[in-house]
Design a protein around this motif. Structure first.
Motif, PDB file in Angstrom:
ATOM      1  N   ARG A  28       3.862  62.905 127.908  1.00 19.80           N
ATOM      2  CA  ARG A  28       4.074  64.271 128.382  1.00 19.80           C
ATOM      3  C   ARG A  28       2.828  64.748 129.129  1.00 19.80           C
ATOM      4  O   ARG A  28       1.709  64.547 128.655  1.00 19.80           O
ATOM      5  N   LEU A  29       3.057  65.382 130.276  1.00 15.55           N
ATOM      6  CA  LEU A  29       1.963  65.865 131.113  1.00 15.55           C
ATOM      7  C   LEU A  29       2.123  67.360 131.350  1.00 15.55           C
ATOM      8  O   LEU A  29       3.240  67.869 131.433  1.00 15.55           O
ATOM      9  N   LEU A  30       0.983  68.037 131.469  1.00 17.36           N
ATOM     10  CA  LEU A  30       0.952  69.470 131.779  1.00 17.36           C
ATOM     11  C   LEU A  30      -0.266  69.706 132.654  1.00 17.36           C
ATOM     12  O   LEU A  30      -1.365  69.243 132.338  1.00 17.36           O
ATOM     13  N   ALA A  31      -0.072  70.407 133.766  1.00 12.99           N
ATOM     14  CA  ALA A  31      -1.200  70.700 134.656  1.00 12.99           C
ATOM     15  C   ALA A  31      -0.965  72.046 135.329  1.00 12.99           C
ATOM     16  O   ALA A  31       0.170  72.461 135.538  1.00 12.99           O
ATOM     17  N   GLY A  32      -2.054  72.708 135.645  1.00 18.40           N
ATOM     18  CA  GLY A  32      -1.959  73.988 136.323  1.00 18.40           C
ATOM     19  C   GLY A  32      -3.194  74.261 137.159  1.00 18.40           C
ATOM     20  O   GLY A  32      -4.281  73.756 136.884  1.00 18.40           O
ATOM     21  N   VAL A  33      -3.003  75.058 138.189  1.00 20.08           N
ATOM     22  CA  VAL A  33      -4.102  75.473 139.044  1.00 20.08           C
ATOM     23  C   VAL A  33      -3.885  76.936 139.421  1.00 20.08           C
ATOM     24  O   VAL A  33      -2.740  77.384 139.539  1.00 20.08           O
ATOM     25  N   MET A  34      -4.969  77.672 139.549  1.00 25.79           N
ATOM     26  CA  MET A  34      -4.884  79.082 139.909  1.00 25.79           C
ATOM     27  C   MET A  34      -5.957  79.389 140.950  1.00 25.79           C
ATOM     28  O   MET A  34      -7.117  78.989 140.804  1.00 25.79           O
ATOM     29  N   TYR A  35      -5.544  80.063 142.014  1.00 26.64           N
ATOM     30  CA  TYR A  35      -6.459  80.580 143.032  1.00 26.64           C
ATOM     31  C   TYR A  35      -6.405  82.096 142.934  1.00 26.64           C
ATOM     32  O   TYR A  35      -5.321  82.686 142.871  1.00 26.64           O
ATOM     33  N   LEU A  36      -7.571  82.743 142.898  1.00 30.26           N
ATOM     34  CA  LEU A  36      -7.634  84.195 142.763  1.00 30.26           C
ATOM     35  C   LEU A  36      -8.616  84.778 143.771  1.00 30.26           C
ATOM     36  O   LEU A  36      -9.760  84.336 143.867  1.00 30.26           O
ATOM     37  N   PRO A  57     -13.141  84.242 138.487  1.00 30.55           N
ATOM     38  CA  PRO A  57     -13.367  82.942 139.117  1.00 30.55           C
ATOM     39  C   PRO A  57     -12.412  82.737 140.281  1.00 30.55           C
ATOM     40  O   PRO A  57     -11.281  83.226 140.259  1.00 30.55           O
ATOM     41  N   ARG A  58     -12.852  82.040 141.295  1.00 27.17           N
ATOM     42  CA  ARG A  58     -12.002  81.786 142.468  1.00 27.17           C
ATOM     43  C   ARG A  58     -10.899  80.785 142.112  1.00 27.17           C
ATOM     44  O   ARG A  58      -9.763  80.938 142.522  1.00 27.17           O
ATOM     45  N   HIS A  83     -11.168  73.560 133.776  1.00 25.92           N
ATOM     46  CA  HIS A  83     -12.277  73.851 134.687  1.00 25.92           C
ATOM     47  C   HIS A  83     -12.134  75.271 135.228  1.00 25.92           C
ATOM     48  O   HIS A  83     -11.036  75.697 135.593  1.00 25.92           O
ATOM     49  N   THR A  84     -13.247  75.976 135.264  1.00 28.38           N
ATOM     50  CA  THR A  84     -13.314  77.322 135.832  1.00 28.38           C
ATOM     51  C   THR A  84     -14.511  77.365 136.772  1.00 28.38           C
ATOM     52  O   THR A  84     -15.599  76.899 136.423  1.00 28.38           O
ATOM     53  N   THR A  85     -14.321  77.908 137.977  1.00 32.01           N
ATOM     54  CA  THR A  85     -15.426  77.993 138.933  1.00 32.01           C
ATOM     55  C   THR A  85     -16.348  79.167 138.583  1.00 32.01           C
ATOM     56  O   THR A  85     -16.082  79.932 137.669  1.00 32.01           O
ATOM     57  N   SER A  86     -17.418  79.297 139.333  1.00 38.47           N
ATOM     58  CA  SER A  86     -18.426  80.327 139.070  1.00 38.47           C
ATOM     59  C   SER A  86     -17.832  81.736 139.124  1.00 38.47           C
ATOM     60  O   SER A  86     -16.787  81.961 139.731  1.00 38.47           O
ATOM     61  N   GLN A  87     -18.541  82.667 138.468  1.00 41.80           N
ATOM     62  CA  GLN A  87     -18.107  84.067 138.416  1.00 41.80           C
ATOM     63  C   GLN A  87     -19.324  84.960 138.637  1.00 41.80           C
ATOM     64  O   GLN A  87     -20.415  84.653 138.161  1.00 41.80           O
TER      65      GLN A  87
END
Length: 157
Positions: A28-36, A57-58, A83-87
């Protein structure tokens, strides 16, 4: 004005996508990405107008896998990476905390006990025991949780 107040607005625009599924039996696989794109608008403070909202975070992304082992019926292994980018820490975007990545792993074993399935779970969060600033807000910074071993048992009755 020497008065602390919340003024202006925060506009949030972005995109989020998630996928999940079982590409083959037992995997089973789960993945997600968010752009803000979070921006300050109509601010009463000139040096914050149009700036990235603090604590936003971006990008964030995550991926997880859960695998039923073929060599022991009822046993499964799992792993997850986040993973979370800089804030930015401040509204003027002069200070920021770096991005971070965390790895979690786990296992579970399900077996019958008097006609009821019992599930034992063990997981380790922050496997590499990285220390990082997890998030920023007007209330301050949040530090990461240290490596932790979590154990649980589920017994239906």
């Amino acid at each position: 004005t020497n008065i602390f107040s919340v003024s202006g607005m925060q506009r949030n625009r972005g995109l989020e996508a998630n996928v999940f599924g079982e590409p083959q039996r037992g995997l089973r696989l789960l993945a997600g990405v968010m752009y803000l794109d979070a921006r300050t608008e109509r601010s009463s403070v000139a040096n914050t107008e149009g700036k990235v909202a603090q604590g936003s975070p971006r990008f964030t992304w995550n991926a997880g896998v859960d695998w039923d082992t073929p060599f022991l019926d009822g046993m499964a292994w799992s792993a997850r990476v986040l993973h979370t980018t800089s804030q930015y820490v401040d509204a003027a975007n002069t200070k920021e905390i770096p991005g971070w990545t965390r790895l979690d792993v786990g296992a579970r074993y399900t077996f019958p006990a008097q006609r009821n399935p019992v599930t034992l779970r063990a997981s380790i969060t922050n496997l590499l025991d990285k220390t990082y600033w997890a998030s920023a807000s007007s209330n301050g910074l949040t530090i990461s949780s240290p490596r932790a071993l979590l154990l649980s048992a589920t017994i239906p009755f």
